[in-house]
Scaffold this motif. Structure first.
Motif, short mmCIF file in Angstrom:
data_model
loop_
_atom_site.label_atom_id
_atom_site.label_comp_id
_atom_site.label_asym_id
_atom_site.label_seq_id
_atom_site.Cartn_x
_atom_site.Cartn_y
_atom_site.Cartn_z
N PHE A 1 0.46 -1.58 -0.17
CA PHE A 1 -0.32 0.10 -0.42
C PHE A 1 0.86 1.00 -0.10
O PHE A 1 1.82 1.53 0.79
CB PHE A 1 -1.14 0.37 1.66
CG PHE A 1 -1.93 -1.22 0.85
CD1 PHE A 1 -2.03 -1.96 0.61
CD2 PHE A 1 -2.82 -0.87 2.32
CE1 PHE A 1 -3.31 -3.01 0.63
CE2 PHE A 1 -4.30 -1.45 2.39
CZ PHE A 1 -4.05 -2.95 1.54
N GLU A 2 0.29 2.10 -0.36
CA GLU A 2 0.88 3.47 -0.75
C GLU A 2 0.04 3.93 0.11
O GLU A 2 -1.55 3.92 0.56
CB GLU A 2 1.17 4.88 -2.07
CG GLU A 2 -0.37 4.63 -2.35
CD GLU A 2 -0.48 5.15 -3.65
OE1 GLU A 2 0.82 5.91 -3.80
OE2 GLU A 2 -1.26 5.53 -4.42
N HIS A 3 1.01 5.50 1.21
CA HIS A 3 -0.22 5.95 2.33
C HIS A 3 0.01 7.72 2.26
O HIS A 3 0.95 7.80 1.65
CB HIS A 3 0.17 5.20 4.10
CG HIS A 3 0.34 3.52 4.02
ND1 HIS A 3 0.75 3.20 3.65
CD2 HIS A 3 -0.72 3.48 4.81
CE1 HIS A 3 0.00 1.52 3.90
NE2 HIS A 3 -1.10 1.85 4.37
N ALA A 4 -0.75 7.81 3.38
CA ALA A 4 -0.54 9.52 3.93
C ALA A 4 -1.41 9.22 4.76
O ALA A 4 -2.53 8.79 5.74
CB ALA A 4 -1.21 10.29 2.82
N LEU A 5 -0.91 10.96 5.29
CA LEU A 5 -1.64 11.30 6.70
C LEU A 5 -2.02 13.12 6.08
O LEU A 5 -0.83 13.76 5.75
CB LEU A 5 0.05 11.15 7.07
CG LEU A 5 1.38 10.68 8.27
CD1 LEU A 5 2.12 10.65 8.52
CD2 LEU A 5 0.19 8.61 8.02
N LEU A 6 -2.73 12.84 7.68
CA LEU A 6 -3.12 14.30 8.22
C LEU A 6 -2.95 14.57 9.25
O LEU A 6 -4.19 14.13 9.75
CB LEU A 6 -4.12 15.07 7.09
CG LEU A 6 -5.14 15.91 7.06
CD1 LEU A 6 -3.86 17.26 5.74
CD2 LEU A 6 -6.53 16.10 6.83
N LEU A 7 -2.54 15.33 9.17
CA LEU A 7 -2.28 15.74 11.07
C LEU A 7 -4.25 16.31 11.34
O LEU A 7 -4.10 17.38 11.02
CB LEU A 7 -1.06 16.80 11.98
CG LEU A 7 -1.61 17.28 13.45
CD1 LEU A 7 -1.32 15.80 14.42
CD2 LEU A 7 -0.07 18.12 13.88
N LEU A 8 -5.11 15.86 13.12
CA LEU A 8 -5.29 16.76 12.90
C LEU A 8 -6.27 17.43 13.81
O LEU A 8 -6.69 18.48 13.93
CB LEU A 8 -7.17 15.51 13.42
CG LEU A 8 -7.39 14.02 11.74
CD1 LEU A 8 -7.93 13.07 12.24
CD2 LEU A 8 -7.78 15.15 10.79
N ASP A 9 -5.17 17.15 14.98
CA ASP A 9 -5.31 18.48 15.47
C ASP A 9 -4.21 17.84 16.93
O ASP A 9 -3.59 15.94 16.98
CB ASP A 9 -6.77 18.20 16.85
CG ASP A 9 -7.08 16.64 17.59
OD1 ASP A 9 -6.42 15.94 18.02
OD2 ASP A 9 -7.93 16.79 17.38
N GLY A 10 -3.13 18.28 17.84
CA GLY A 10 -2.46 17.98 18.63
C GLY A 10 -1.03 18.31 17.98
O GLY A 10 -1.01 18.79 17.17
N ASP A 11 -0.27 17.33 18.77
CA ASP A 11 1.50 18.05 18.37
C ASP A 11 1.66 16.22 18.59
O ASP A 11 1.30 15.82 19.11
CB ASP A 11 2.45 18.45 18.77
CG ASP A 11 1.87 17.82 20.49
OD1 ASP A 11 1.50 17.16 20.86
OD2 ASP A 11 3.08 19.34 21.60
N CYS A 12 2.31 15.87 16.73
CA CYS A 12 2.92 14.44 16.42
C CYS A 12 4.05 14.21 16.10
O CYS A 12 4.60 15.31 15.39
CB CYS A 12 1.37 14.12 16.29
SG CYS A 12 1.94 12.39 15.39
N ALA A 13 4.96 13.61 16.41
CA ALA A 13 6.23 13.50 15.51
C ALA A 13 6.06 12.09 14.48
O ALA A 13 5.34 11.04 15.03
CB ALA A 13 7.25 13.55 15.96
#
Ligand code: MN
Length: 314
Positions: A206-218
């Motif tokens: 699979f190819e994947h993608a991310l979207l930060l919705l809220d908060g802080d994330c690494a």
């Protein structure tokens, strides 16, 4: 989790540093008065697996107005997937379906050969709205299927030490969604607890993608920001997130879509003639049926002269 089967993407032992990681600014637009951040499609990235559209709206709060008011409009060749973090959306469609979507649930509408729907903030509401709408392109052999609509009040939740996953498309570990998708697919939100990390196993095909919705994330030590789509490519066996003070991240993926699609307005097709015909049928009140469960008046199709710059009504 999965072996390198069927679709032939070759993943070697590979140096982690060479894995794809590109960031793409969302495009700010609007649906009527509702402000939207559009993560897909964008110029550099049309699809992620079968996912061909991703709108992020909210978080916002309101009193007497109706922030979401998308009048009846048609779709072909796709599935719409609506998921909320806060608030409510009332769905009505030309099959006679009516559903109130609430956080943790999902609405999946299969347009197939044609459906019309409306989405609006219901009269009884919490005064908040925060969510996502995605589209999934249907593969050629299923894109003329009969239209259908499914509301699931609560999607599967997978809890781990570091956080929890809400799964709205595909399967993860022992959990799967009781929803019909027509390509291999994954769609989930990942909530990471404060000062915790979480590892998500992924299918390297699979190819994947991310979207930060809220908060802080690494993500793998790289800090994420909102309103940015992060494309991760294929050949990853896991995704690792850490959050200093808690966050939610959207993860979507699937095998790279093997067909070239044509998107215009709310239609996913293969040829301009199909688009032209669908537009004509909508304007002639044919094929799609009427949405009777809403007070809103149907949208007129944009002029075909705008073929180069479609603006979906979602
Ligand atoms: Mn729509």
């Amino acid at each position: 989790m999965s072996s390198n089967q069927n679709i032939g993407i070759k993943c070697g032992a590979g140096d982690e540093q060479e894995r794809t990681f590109t960031s793409h600014q969302n495009r700010e637009t609007h649906l009527d008065s509702l402000e939207i951040s559009r993560a897909l499609p964008i110029r550099e990235r049309r699809m992620v697996g079968p996912w061909c559209f991703l709108d992020r709206f909210g978080p916002l709060s309101f009193e007497n107005e109706k922030p979401m008011a998308v009048p009846p409009h048609p779709h072909i060749g796709l599935q719409t997937v609506s998921f909320l973090l806060e608030g409510e959306i009332q769905h009505t469609d030309s099959l006679g379906s009516e559903a109130i979507l609430t956080p943790g649930g999902v609405n999946v509408m299969t347009a197939g050969k044609g459906i019309a729907h409306a989405e609006e903030t219901p009269g009884v509401n919490s005064g908040s709205l925060n969510g996502l709408q995605l589209w999934v392109a249907l593969p050629d052999e299923h894109r003329h299927t009969a239209p259908s609509f499914t509301n699931i009040p609560k999607v599967p939740i997978i809890e781990t030490h570091g956080g929890l996953i809400q799964l709205f498309a595909g399967a993860y570990n022992d959990a799967s969604t009781p929803l019909s998708y027509y390509s291999e697919i994954i769609g989930m939100t990942v909530q990471v607890h404060s000062q915790h990390s979480i590892e998500i196993e992924t299918n390297p095909q699979f190819e994947h993608a991310l979207l930060l919705l809220d908060g802080d994330c690494a993500f793998e030590n790289k800090p994420l920001t909102t309103k940015m789509l992060y494309y991760l490519g294929t050949c990853r066996e896991s995704l690792n997130f850490y959050s200093p003070s808690g966050c939610r991240v959207l993860v979507i993926g699937g095998p790279p879509f093997p067909e070239k699609i044509l998107m215009w307005w709310n239609f996913v097709a293969r040829t301009p003639d199909e688009i032209r015909q669908a537009r004509e049928d909508w304007e002639a009140h044919q094929r799609f049926g009427a949405v009777t469960g809403t007070q809103m008046q149907r949208l007129a199709a944009p002029d075909l002269a705008r073929f180069a710059q479609p603006n979906p009504a979602s």
